[in-house]
Enzyme design. Structure first.
Site, mmCIF file in Angstrom:
data_model
loop_
_atom_site.group_PDB
_atom_site.id
_atom_site.type_symbol
_atom_site.label_atom_id
_atom_site.label_comp_id
_atom_site.label_asym_id
_atom_site.label_seq_id
_atom_site.Cartn_x
_atom_site.Cartn_y
_atom_site.Cartn_z
ATOM 1 N N GLU A 123 40.416 52.521 41.362
ATOM 2 C CA GLU A 123 39.751 51.790 40.260
ATOM 3 C C GLU A 123 40.305 52.234 38.902
ATOM 4 O O GLU A 123 40.539 51.412 38.014
ATOM 5 C CB GLU A 123 38.251 52.052 40.357
ATOM 6 C CG GLU A 123 37.388 51.245 39.432
ATOM 7 C CD GLU A 123 37.268 49.780 39.838
ATOM 8 O OE1 GLU A 123 38.305 49.121 40.033
ATOM 9 O OE2 GLU A 123 36.134 49.303 39.928
ATOM 10 N N THR A 180 39.802 43.110 33.640
ATOM 11 C CA THR A 180 38.790 44.136 33.365
ATOM 12 C C THR A 180 39.247 45.084 32.256
ATOM 13 O O THR A 180 38.462 45.435 31.367
ATOM 14 C CB THR A 180 38.488 44.936 34.645
ATOM 15 O OG1 THR A 180 38.062 44.019 35.647
ATOM 16 C CG2 THR A 180 37.390 45.957 34.413
HETATM 17 N N1 HSE Z 1 30.927 48.110 34.312
HETATM 18 C C1 HSE Z 1 32.250 47.562 34.325
HETATM 19 C C2 HSE Z 1 32.472 46.744 33.074
HETATM 20 C C3 HSE Z 1 32.449 46.710 35.532
HETATM 21 O O1 HSE Z 1 31.563 45.983 32.725
HETATM 22 O O2 HSE Z 1 33.516 46.869 32.456
HETATM 23 C C4 HSE Z 1 33.792 46.026 35.581
HETATM 24 O O3 HSE Z 1 33.871 45.242 36.731
#
Ligand code: HSE
Length: 322
Positions: free
Chosen positions: A139, A192
């Site tokens: 990740e 992301t």
């Molecule tokens: N908590 C993380 C974000 C999850 O919101 O960036 C990303 O999938």
């Protein structure tokens, strides 16, 4: 656990943040998810033999693909324990059955799948924390920072609160029987790492933090009381959702439509573009998924995939070979 020659595992998609819980709340879905098959190899290290599914842009280089990074982390952790000797290498097949850059924890599912497949192959005793630590290596490689709110529920199942990252401390929250989930993935992508950079660059008002603290406390209380109305009301995020909403065409309109159609609550899943809504029954979840998908088409011209189901209480697991 005895060592195996060949194993196949399933690692589920996850919803993260759940409104007010940026980086600290997540839940496991029943589907979609990734399948990873692993077998021993005479070549040292980790080899990715094939990536199947709708993911032909993913690299086969094990140092560049999260499934390889997480699998390598498990082998290194195993070797560092002065364990039994093992065969030199591992060969992996990643069967991606979920969309990339969707906000549904695609990289987390592949990371957990890679890590769990090797643990099962080894027949080694890794507890949840050790498995999560190895999967987080994958990740970290894609999101640019460590967040465990996809990886942890993918491993453990259920709804999780991350009380602390250092050291990692997870709390499993109660899951109301009547809770159903609608998830809609509009066909657009949000990276992301980019969505996290937007948040990291921002400065927040204390009033925004106060709003989220109240909602987060309410959400935990609602889960303990099985109070679905309170649960829905607490899906409210003053911090992150307003920053990311513009990344998802039509989101504000779609959310309004979902709430008008009776959703208990609705928000982005993780960094989006997927949207989730909570419901009190399967039929209501199906109905909401339909409303949300139609709305994405009407306001943004986006096709969607949708999923409905309950919270996956089991998390990632070994499955039989197809
Ligand atoms: N908590 C993380 C974000 C999850 O919101 O960036 C990303 O999938």
């Amino acid at each position: 656990m005895p060592r195996s020659e060949r194993v196949r595992v399933f690692a589920p998609a996850t919803l993260s943040n759940l409104g007010p819980g940026f980086d600290v709340l997540g839940l496991a879905l029943e589907r979609p998810g990734d399948y990873v098959t692993a077998e021993w190899s005479d070549s040292p290290g980790v080899e990715i033999a094939e990536v199947r599914g709708d993911a032909d842009q993913l690299p086969l280089d094990p140092a560049s693909n999260v499934v390889g990074i997480a699998a390598t982390a498990v082998l290194q952790a195993y070797d560092s324990r002065a364990s039994e000797p093992r065969p030199p290498g591992v060969r992996l097949w990643l069967d991606k059955r979920m969309p990339l850059a969707s906000g549904l924890g695609s990289s987390a599912a592949s990371s957990v799948g890679g890590a769990l497949a090797v643990v099962e192959l080894l027949g080694a005793a890794f507890d949840h924390e050790e498995l999560i630590a190895c999967a987080l290596e994958g990740e970290r490689a894609v999101s640019g920072s460590v967040h465990a709110d996809n990886v942890a529920p993918c491993v453990v199942g259920g709804i999780l609160l991350i009380r602390s990252y250092n050291p990692l401390e997870l709390l499993s929250l109660p899951v109301p029987d009547r809770l159903w989930i609608a998830v809609v993935h509009p066909h657009t992508a949000v990276a992301t790492a980019e969505a996290r950079r937007l948040v990291a660059e921002r400065r927040f008002e204390i009033s925004q933090a106060v709003a989220n603290l109240g909602q987060l406390g309410a959400m935990v209380t609602a889960l303990h009381r099985s109070d679905l109305a309170l649960l829905g009301r607490s899906i409210s995020d003053a911090l992150v959702e307003p920053i990311r909403a513009p990344l998802v065409p039509g989101f504000v309109n779609v959310k309004q439509a979902a709430l008008k159609a009776g959703a208990l609550g609705c928000s982005l899943s993780g960094s989006g573009p997927s949207v989730f809504a909570f419901a009190e029954s399967h039929s209501q979840a199906e109905d909401l998924a339909g409303h949300i998908a139609v709305r994405f088409q009407e306001v943004a011209g986006l096709e969607s995939d949708s999923y409905t189901g309950k919270v996956n209480m089991r998390g990632a697991c070994r499955v039989s070979e197809e």
